[in-house]
Scaffold this motif. Structure first.
Motif, PDB file in Angstrom:
ATOM      1  N   ASN A 148      11.328   9.186 -43.844  1.00 34.98           N
ATOM      2  CA  ASN A 148      12.651   8.616 -43.583  1.00 34.98           C
ATOM      3  C   ASN A 148      13.024   8.772 -42.120  1.00 34.98           C
ATOM      4  O   ASN A 148      14.025   9.387 -41.765  1.00 34.98           O
ATOM      5  CB  ASN A 148      13.698   9.288 -44.478  1.00 34.98           C
ATOM      6  N   GLY A 149      12.178   8.223 -41.262  1.00 29.65           N
ATOM      7  CA  GLY A 149      12.452   8.243 -39.835  1.00 29.65           C
ATOM      8  C   GLY A 149      12.605   9.652 -39.304  1.00 29.65           C
ATOM      9  O   GLY A 149      11.842  10.569 -39.646  1.00 29.65           O
ATOM     10  N   ASP A 150      13.628   9.842 -38.451  1.00 23.03           N
ATOM     11  CA  ASP A 150      13.868  11.147 -37.842  1.00 23.03           C
ATOM     12  C   ASP A 150      14.412  12.171 -38.830  1.00 23.03           C
ATOM     13  O   ASP A 150      14.483  13.363 -38.512  1.00 23.03           O
ATOM     14  CB  ASP A 150      14.837  10.997 -36.663  1.00 23.03           C
ATOM     15  N   THR A 169      11.881  -0.627 -44.794  1.00 21.78           N
ATOM     16  CA  THR A 169      11.115  -1.132 -45.937  1.00 21.78           C
ATOM     17  C   THR A 169       9.619  -0.952 -45.756  1.00 21.78           C
ATOM     18  O   THR A 169       8.847  -1.214 -46.687  1.00 21.78           O
ATOM     19  CB  THR A 169      11.414  -2.618 -46.168  1.00 21.78           C
ATOM     20  N   GLU A 170       9.187  -0.530 -44.580  1.00 20.01           N
ATOM     21  CA  GLU A 170       7.767  -0.275 -44.336  1.00 20.01           C
ATOM     22  C   GLU A 170       7.476   1.219 -44.196  1.00 20.01           C
ATOM     23  O   GLU A 170       6.389   1.598 -43.749  1.00 20.01           O
ATOM     24  CB  GLU A 170       7.315  -1.022 -43.083  1.00 20.01           C
ATOM     25  N   SER A 171       8.432   2.052 -44.551  1.00 21.73           N
ATOM     26  CA  SER A 171       8.237   3.493 -44.420  1.00 21.73           C
ATOM     27  C   SER A 171       7.054   3.954 -45.266  1.00 21.73           C
ATOM     28  O   SER A 171       6.783   3.431 -46.352  1.00 21.73           O
ATOM     29  CB  SER A 171       9.511   4.238 -44.847  1.00 21.73           C
ATOM     30  N   SER A 199      21.633   0.311 -42.054  1.00 20.87           N
ATOM     31  CA  SER A 199      20.731   0.524 -40.926  1.00 20.87           C
ATOM     32  C   SER A 199      21.086   1.851 -40.268  1.00 20.87           C
ATOM     33  O   SER A 199      22.269   2.156 -40.068  1.00 20.87           O
ATOM     34  CB  SER A 199      20.882  -0.627 -39.915  1.00 20.87           C
ATOM     35  N   LYS A 200      20.075   2.626 -39.910  1.00 22.34           N
ATOM     36  CA  LYS A 200      20.323   3.963 -39.373  1.00 22.34           C
ATOM     37  C   LYS A 200      20.792   3.940 -37.921  1.00 22.34           C
ATOM     38  O   LYS A 200      21.595   4.772 -37.497  1.00 22.34           O
ATOM     39  CB  LYS A 200      19.044   4.805 -39.470  1.00 22.34           C
ATOM     40  N   THR A 201      20.282   2.995 -37.115  1.00 20.29           N
ATOM     41  CA  THR A 201      20.574   3.006 -35.680  1.00 20.29           C
ATOM     42  C   THR A 201      20.858   1.605 -35.180  1.00 20.29           C
ATOM     43  O   THR A 201      20.460   0.597 -35.795  1.00 20.29           O
ATOM     44  CB  THR A 201      19.382   3.570 -34.876  1.00 20.29           C
ATOM     45  N   ALA A 202      21.514   1.558 -34.017  1.00 19.13           N
ATOM     46  CA  ALA A 202      21.750   0.273 -33.366  1.00 19.13           C
ATOM     47  C   ALA A 202      20.436  -0.356 -32.928  1.00 19.13           C
ATOM     48  O   ALA A 202      20.273  -1.588 -32.969  1.00 19.13           O
ATOM     49  CB  ALA A 202      22.676   0.470 -32.166  1.00 19.13           C
ATOM     50  N   GLU A 203      19.477   0.468 -32.523  1.00 25.17           N
ATOM     51  CA  GLU A 203      18.188  -0.052 -32.082  1.00 25.17           C
ATOM     52  C   GLU A 203      17.470  -0.763 -33.227  1.00 25.17           C
ATOM     53  O   GLU A 203      16.887  -1.843 -33.042  1.00 25.17           O
ATOM     54  CB  GLU A 203      17.320   1.087 -31.537  1.00 25.17           C
ATOM     55  N   GLU A 204      17.507  -0.158 -34.410  1.00 26.22           N
ATOM     56  CA  GLU A 204      16.893  -0.782 -35.581  1.00 26.22           C
ATOM     57  C   GLU A 204      17.574  -2.113 -35.896  1.00 26.22           C
ATOM     58  O   GLU A 204      16.922  -3.110 -36.223  1.00 26.22           O
ATOM     59  CB  GLU A 204      16.997   0.150 -36.789  1.00 26.22           C
ATOM     60  N   THR A 205      18.898  -2.138 -35.771  1.00 24.77           N
ATOM     61  CA  THR A 205      19.654  -3.356 -36.058  1.00 24.77           C
ATOM     62  C   THR A 205      19.295  -4.467 -35.086  1.00 24.77           C
ATOM     63  O   THR A 205      18.993  -5.604 -35.489  1.00 24.77           O
ATOM     64  CB  THR A 205      21.160  -3.064 -35.983  1.00 24.77           C
TER      65      THR A 205
END
Length: 814
Positions: free
Chosen positions: A763-765, A711-713, A118-124
């Motif tokens: 890929n997000g940011d 997974t929805e990128s 997971s890239k970030t704590a927010e995503e987690t």
């Protein structure tokens, strides 16, 4: 306060004498009675802990120490076996328990699942059930009642792995909520609020944990703790113990070398009281004034320590005297909670040994079981075994006749029908992709593998009763409760394309000695049918038998469904399969989940007729590829040079093959010739960790640490007209829906002009990634490198992944 063992001069003199190992253990245990401090160390994954610090706290400072891993590591790789997902979590629990046994520490978990990188704590936190996971951490704090909590990660420093920082964020909240009687008040029927004194961050310097990022302040700004090489008196080598513990995480390839030097651990106070202490080298503050019970208890234990040196024969009597006094201590006092430790020490000092040995490895509910109680009680101990209670066997109940000091008792009877087959408690209720759904916090926190069978024993020393429970073991492991018959599907998934039918195989296993008449049928959702509908047979005792069903679909709809089975006997219906965790570095575990098989109804075309698969280490993707290829041949690594690759339409290299088989580079010339002659060679992802080559593949490129976790990128097509996106299946954006865990791993960032990127992923940011699917035309054939996580998608039944893989295999077909 937390004191270092034998640092006081009077205590240090004890080890100057010729104490036996047993006497040293007793002395340490007596000293531990005086220490009420506890440390709860918290990280995100089973291999995030600081093994050397845990070892030092438990073995040197004699502090009751535990590690709370927020997840069980279900989303990790497996470098030693085939377990993945929840089964990998079961293995990693065993690895954690083995590590804790070496350190002398405890282990806890929560309901959160490791769903991959997971890239970030927010995503987690968006995927974890934050309120429920937070409640599990609060429950753990109230249950364990730590003096200090130490986090592996910082709640304030962003990390390369979102799980890491999220674990610290939740811990910081739980630190306050555990003391709040209005927070998670439903827990207070069995637990009480608890205020931990300090929340500390163990600042990570050379931690050994992968994926750590972020900036930290200069180290002199932090509290420090010096860890010596060895214990000055006992000779405990902390580096050796920590390395042995670390090496238990073998499924994650966590090898660790022994550190033969002292080290410094650094800490930052996040919350709580400043650490003020007269003692050196401690992370604990001096305690407030102790109550009268603690003062008396400390004095009595000091007398025991002296007695251990001067009058070993009278130690048992002194321990009994202490137990008599402890009857006056209120149940909510921490001294009362040490009663079980004192009882254990009394039995140890008296030379008492109590074991219950099962004669069979597997027990079946309702069947006759046999065990032996070995009770060695020296005559001079003045202890007497007065009662044996066997609550799980029908008809035995309690044996009340006084017994001789040493006894071998044969216990047998019918195991109660209410005893369920062995199964991890955290898996008993269905959860979702990111969280378990336990019936209670204890079911996930306490790492139980089901109800452990224990024999209750009552002993008496003079007029002092002692009640203990002894687990029933077979060959050192808890006895396994099994159903009378199990069944196992021979694959994870069956693909039904168009109007085809699939053959479903079930391996039946009897666990009882007598022949068993059974009826077996598949449990099918709407749209699926099986022939025959039911198979009737007699399965011989303790034998295996394979049966087959023909599975078909009447639905024209593309869908993924699950089927199960029912095994009907004259007494009950069983739906269990059998799974085992058997590795030399962990205790053996057998458990019985419900048997399930995925069925993918999928219109898919493929023109490749003959495909070769060269597996990586413990690579199971071939089972899914068999659903696509008409003829799939597994080529062992050591046989590559003996096979004529030209006879295959496509050759697929297994995941991480350059990590697990670096000598495969010796076959690059063979692979290049195969491609130039018209073949299709497909290489799947490799990691940059433990990679012995700077470039990967017969037509080389460079892999990175970059991962695409969403997974929805959004996926776009760089050349929509390319053959690989149109033949024999037309690939659209719908084919990238319903993916699991991640899109791609260790995406290449550099490649030569010979490669053509096919896909672009957001890929997000981090912007766009073009290294998901790279293709190079060489001679008459093609070389493909893909970092897409197809090894996860195919077993999960992702339709688009099958269609894309079919096109890859068919690329060179006419």
């Amino acid at each position: 306060m937390a004191m270092e063992f034998f640092t006081h001069q009077a205590q240090a003199q004890h080890l100057d004498q010729a104490f036996s190992y047993k006497e040293q253990v007793m002395m340490r245990a007596l000293c531990m009675l005086k220490i009420s401090d506890r440390v709860l160390y918290i990280g995100a994954h089973p291999d995030d802990e600081n093994n050397k610090l845990l070892t030092f706290l438990a073995q040197h400072q004699l502090v009751d120490t535990a590690y709370l891993s927020v997840t069980r590591g279900e989303g990790g790789q497996n470098f030693i076996g085939t377990e993945k997902g929840v089964d990998l979590g079961v293995l990693r629990v065993q690895e954690s328990l083995s590590a804790r046994k070496i350190e002398g520490t405890r282990q806890f978990f929560t309901r959160a699942k490791d769903f991959g990188f997971s890239k970030t704590a927010e995503e987690t936190l968006a995927r974890w059930d934050e309120n429920a996971v937070l409640g599990d951490i609060v429950w753990t704090i109230r249950y364990f009642r730590p003096t200090a909590i130490v986090t592996r990660f910082s709640p304030d420093v962003p990390d390369l792995h979102g799980h890491h920082q999220a674990s610290a964020i939740l811990t910081a909240k739980a630190f306050d909520l555990a003391a709040d009687p209005t927070a998670y008040s439903e827990q207070l029927t069995e637990l009480a609020p608890w205020q931990t004194r300090q929340l500390l961050w163990n600042v990570y310097q050379d931690s050994g944990v992968k994926d750590i990022g972020g900036e930290v302040l200069p180290l002199p700004a932090y509290l420090s703790l010096e860890i010596p090489v060895v214990h000055s008196s006992l000779g405990l080598h902390y580096g050796e113990i920590a390395a042995e513990s670390r090496n238990k995480h073998r499924s994650q390839a966590m090898g660790s070398l022994v550190q033969h030097h002292s080290s410094t651990e650094y800490f930052e106070l996040i919350k709580g009281e400043p650490i003020v202490s007269d003692a050196a080298n401690t992370i604990f503050t001096d305690p407030s004034v102790q109550d009268s019970y603690a003062t008396v208890f400390s004095r009595l234990v000091d007398n025991l320590i002296v007695k251990c040196e001067s009058d070993k024969a009278g130690l048992t009597l002194e321990l009994a005297t202490l137990l008599f006094w402890m009857k006056m201590v209120p149940e909510d006092n921490i001294i009362h909670k040490k009663r079980a430790e004192v009882e254990r020490l009394l039995l140890d000092s008296a030379g008492v040994s109590l074991e219950v040995q099962a004669l069979e490895e597997l027990w079946v509910s309702g069947k006759e079981v046999n065990m032996i109680l070995h009770a060695h009680i020296p005559v001079e101990s003045n202890l007497q075994l007065t009662a044996v209670n066997v609550p799980f066997i029908q008809g035995i109940g309690q044996i009340d006749d006084p017994l001789s000091p040493s006894k071998t008792i044969h216990l047998s009877g019918q195991l109660l029908d209410t005893i369920s087959p062995s199964f991890p408690t955290w898996l008993r209720s269905d959860g979702d992709a990111h969280n378990y759904a336990p019936l209670s916090p204890a079911d996930v926190v306490l790492t139980n593998y089901g109800k452990e069978l224990e024999v209750g024993l009552e002993l008496q020393f003079a007029s002092l009763p002692i009640a203990i429970k002894v687990p029933v073991l077979h060959a050192g492991n808890p006895v396994v409760v099994a159903p009378p018959v199990t069944a196992t599907f021979d694959s994870e998934i069956v693909v039904l394309s168009d109007a085809t039918k699939g053959l479903v195989s079930l391996q039946l296993q009897s666990t009882v000695s007598e022949s068993l008449p059974i009826n077996v049928r598949l449990t099918l959702p709407d749209g699926l049918h099986a022939f025959p509908k039911e198979i009737n047979l007699n399965i011989a005792g303790n034998s295996t038998e394979r049966i087959y069903f023909e599975l078909g679909s009447s639905s024209q709809q593309e869908q993924i469904q699950e089927i199960g089975f029912e095994i009907e006997t004259i007494t009950a219906v069983y739906t269990f399969t059998s799974k085992k965790i058997v590795y030399p570095h962990v205790d053996k575990i057998t458990y019985f989940p419900k048997g399930l098989l995925r069925v993918l109804s999928l219109p898919v075309n493929i023109t490749a007729q003959k495909v070769a698969y060269i597996s990586g280490m413990n690579d199971e993707l071939a089972g899914s590829l068999r659903q696509l290829a008409g003829q799939l041949e597994i080529i062992p690594f050591e046989k590559i040079g003996e096979v004529d690759l030209v006879t295959f339409d496509a050759v697929v290299l297994g995941i991480r093959i350059y990590n697990t088989h670096p000598l495969i580079a010796g076959f690059h010339q063979l692979f290049r010739q195969y491609v130039e002659q018209g073949g299709v060679l497909i290489t799947q992802y490799n990691t940059p960790y433990d990679l012995h080559l700077t470039e990967v593949g017969p037509f080389p490129l460079t892999v990175s640490r970059e991962r695409m976790t969403d997974t929805e990128s959004h996926i776009s097509f760089l050349n929509p007209a390319h053959r690989i996106l149109n033949y024999p299946n037309v690939i659209g954006r719908r084919d990238f829906q319903n993916w699991v865990q991640d899109r791609a791993l260790f995406i290449p960032q550099k490649w030569t002009a010979d490669f053509e990127p096919i896909l672009r992923g957001r890929n997000g940011d981090n912007g766009d990634e073009d290294g998901l699917l790279l293709l190079s035309k060489k001679g008459k054939g093609y070389y493909i490198y893909t970092s897409l996580s197809l090894f996860r998608q195919l077993p999960a039944g992702v339709a688009g992944a099958y269609r894309l893989f079919a096109n890859m295999l068919s690329l060179a077909s006419n």
